[in-house]
Design a protein around this motif. Structure first.
Motif, PDB file in Angstrom:
ATOM      1  N   GLY A   1      58.642  38.200  28.414  1.00 28.97           N
ATOM      2  CA  GLY A   1      59.806  37.901  27.519  1.00 28.97           C
ATOM      3  C   GLY A   1      58.620  38.273  26.026  1.00 28.97           C
ATOM      4  O   GLY A   1      59.332  38.464  24.759  1.00 28.97           O
ATOM      5  N   ALA A   2      57.581  38.406  26.513  1.00 30.41           N
ATOM      6  CA  ALA A   2      56.355  38.628  24.720  1.00 30.41           C
ATOM      7  C   ALA A   2      54.936  39.288  25.665  1.00 30.41           C
ATOM      8  O   ALA A   2      54.366  40.173  25.884  1.00 30.41           O
ATOM      9  CB  ALA A   2      55.786  37.407  24.378  1.00 30.41           C
ATOM     10  N   SER A   3      53.979  37.990  26.056  1.00 33.33           N
ATOM     11  CA  SER A   3      52.934  38.739  26.547  1.00 33.33           C
ATOM     12  C   SER A   3      52.600  38.915  27.607  1.00 33.33           C
ATOM     13  O   SER A   3      51.778  40.311  27.623  1.00 33.33           O
ATOM     14  CB  SER A   3      51.989  37.006  26.605  1.00 33.33           C
ATOM     15  N   GLY A   4      53.101  38.778  28.340  1.00 34.47           N
ATOM     16  CA  GLY A   4      52.984  39.459  29.808  1.00 34.47           C
ATOM     17  C   GLY A   4      53.655  40.880  30.011  1.00 34.47           C
ATOM     18  O   GLY A   4      53.261  41.871  30.334  1.00 34.47           O
ATOM     19  N   ALA A   5      54.774  41.200  28.830  1.00 37.24           N
ATOM     20  CA  ALA A   5      54.871  42.700  28.504  1.00 37.24           C
ATOM     21  C   ALA A   5      53.935  43.304  27.922  1.00 37.24           C
ATOM     22  O   ALA A   5      54.135  44.806  28.002  1.00 37.24           O
ATOM     23  CB  ALA A   5      57.195  42.346  27.738  1.00 37.24           C
ATOM     24  N   ALA A   6      53.570  42.910  26.707  1.00 38.77           N
ATOM     25  CA  ALA A   6      52.080  43.360  26.251  1.00 38.77           C
ATOM     26  C   ALA A   6      51.052  44.292  26.792  1.00 38.77           C
ATOM     27  O   ALA A   6      51.017  44.916  27.007  1.00 38.77           O
ATOM     28  CB  ALA A   6      52.162  42.203  25.390  1.00 38.77           C
ATOM     29  N   VAL A   7      51.275  43.443  28.112  1.00 35.60           N
ATOM     30  CA  VAL A   7      50.027  43.434  28.529  1.00 35.60           C
ATOM     31  C   VAL A   7      50.197  44.625  29.773  1.00 35.60           C
ATOM     32  O   VAL A   7      49.798  45.262  30.037  1.00 35.60           O
ATOM     33  CB  VAL A   7      49.941  42.273  29.642  1.00 35.60           C
ATOM     34  N   GLN A   8      51.435  44.510  30.457  1.00 32.64           N
ATOM     35  CA  GLN A   8      52.360  45.451  31.417  1.00 32.64           C
ATOM     36  C   GLN A   8      52.393  46.937  30.039  1.00 32.64           C
ATOM     37  O   GLN A   8      51.954  47.770  30.599  1.00 32.64           O
ATOM     38  CB  GLN A   8      53.772  45.101  31.614  1.00 32.64           C
ATOM     39  N   ASN A   9      52.313  46.483  28.776  1.00 35.38           N
ATOM     40  CA  ASN A   9      52.665  48.425  28.362  1.00 35.38           C
ATOM     41  C   ASN A   9      51.017  48.147  27.834  1.00 35.38           C
ATOM     42  O   ASN A   9      50.891  50.150  27.692  1.00 35.38           O
ATOM     43  CB  ASN A   9      52.888  47.819  26.617  1.00 35.38           C
ATOM     44  N   LEU A  10      50.474  47.230  27.438  1.00 34.91           N
ATOM     45  CA  LEU A  10      48.246  48.005  26.922  1.00 34.91           C
ATOM     46  C   LEU A  10      47.571  48.603  28.412  1.00 34.91           C
ATOM     47  O   LEU A  10      47.126  49.551  28.036  1.00 34.91           O
ATOM     48  CB  LEU A  10      48.028  46.416  27.150  1.00 34.91           C
ATOM     49  N   ASN A  11      48.218  47.902  29.510  1.00 35.66           N
ATOM     50  CA  ASN A  11      47.898  48.530  30.959  1.00 35.66           C
ATOM     51  C   ASN A  11      48.713  50.200  31.045  1.00 35.66           C
ATOM     52  O   ASN A  11      47.496  50.828  31.390  1.00 35.66           O
ATOM     53  CB  ASN A  11      48.206  47.997  32.207  1.00 35.66           C
ATOM     54  N   LEU A  12      49.703  50.304  30.821  1.00 39.86           N
ATOM     55  CA  LEU A  12      50.331  51.766  30.934  1.00 39.86           C
ATOM     56  C   LEU A  12      49.555  52.894  29.292  1.00 39.86           C
ATOM     57  O   LEU A  12      49.730  54.066  30.178  1.00 39.86           O
ATOM     58  CB  LEU A  12      51.825  51.956  30.540  1.00 39.86           C
TER      59      LEU A  12
END
Length: 315
Positions: A294-305
């Protein structure tokens, strides 16, 4: 290649969690601004334009100001605020939302990280809309409970700091009773809904973790869908996904309750189809960590992509 990343607002709840997930990675170099220069617009602008990626963990107005300081077209921006979640030109950062979403995320320099409540709601609803099971004009309600960490430092003080004037001893409370919560537009737009959903959020006396629920009257939907039809559509949509999974009908039927803290400290989203075919009613339920997927995990996933890295790195 090592990519430089600046977390603007790294001292906040989401910023701290993102930094923790990125710490120690050899493919990233986390840069910071000196504390005495945080309010120096020139110094911030220099740093914002010098890195490969910026993650904004700021209030809406501050996030908009930060974006205005970026003149380097190569800088990738991930905005964790609500400022750009329905804005034209910004890609929505829910990689599993649709077939084309990952490619859109990888190809953009302007990305809006989803809200925690919308992540659960959209994870349940969007596949059913796309599959034609749920008409876009269906009246929907979204009932949800989150840990108090989602409200930031002020709400954390209300539940944890007994010396705070706003401290409250309650175990549970509802809010946004005026039905104008800013998540509603996000849910409607990215859910491809023609009708505004009713959003009924609440917060409990626990730090993190979230349950989002969408109840359905199956007899009001075209084609007389069953619980099995709903489950099949969700399972097909998320087949092969690493972070989103759909509980089997057998598992859902065996459950007597669901713990909102069950996926804490993960980037996972778990979906359930509960209900009664005899009663022609369903309860679609999403379980997630409001600070993770819902926040930080999604941000890291998006950063990786966005940086062309392993999508699961740091997660």
């Amino acid at each position: 290649m090592v990519h430089t990343v600046f977390i603007d607002g790294e001292a906040g709840t989401t910023g701290l969690q993102i930094r923790e997930r990125l710490a120690g990675r050899r493919d990233l170099d986390l840069v910071s601004i000196a504390p005495e220069k945080r309010k120096d617009a020139g110094a911030r602008a220099d740093l914002l334009n010098a890195v490969d990626a910026v993650i904004l963990c700021l209030p809406d107005d501050a996030a908009k100001e930060a974006v205005s300081l970026v003149s380097n077209p190569a800088v990738r921006i991930i905005d964790a605020s609500t400022a750009h979640r329905t804005a034209p030109g910004w890609v929505y950062g829910f990689a599993e939302l649709a077939d084309e979403q990952r490619a859109a995320i990888a190809g953009t320099t302007r990305l809006s990280n989803p809200g925690c409540y919308p992540t659960g709601m959209l994870g349940l609803v969007r596949p059913l809309v796309d599959a034609g099971i749920l008409p876009a004009d269906t009246p929907l309600s979204v009932n949800a409970v989150s840990g108090y960490s989602g409200g930031g430092k002020a709400m954390i003080a209300e539940f944890e700091d007994e010396t705070s004037p706003s401290f409250t001893p309650v175990a549970f409370r509802i809010y946004a009773m005026g039905l104008e919560h800013k998540h509603v537009a996000e849910m409607q737009q990215h859910g491809r809904l023609a009708r505004r959903p009713i959003f009924a959020p609440s917060v409990g006396r626990y730090a993190q973790g979230m349950i989002v629920e969408v109840p359905l009257h199956l007899d009001l939907l075209p084609g007389a869908p069953t619980l099995a039809h709903l489950h099949e559509a969700l399972a097909d949509h998320y087949a092969g996904e690493r972070f989103v999974e759909v509980a089997s009908p057998e598992e859902a039927a065996a459950l007597k309750t669901l713990d909102p803290e069950g996926l804490n400290d993960t980037n996972r989203l778990r979906l359930f189809v509960f209900g009664s075919d005899r009663g022609r009613q369903a309860r679609l339920v999403a379980l997630l960590d409001n600070l993770g997927k819902g926040a930080s995990g999604a941000a890291v996933q998006n950063l990786n992509l966005m940086l062309g890295l392993d999508e699961t790195a740091g997660l």
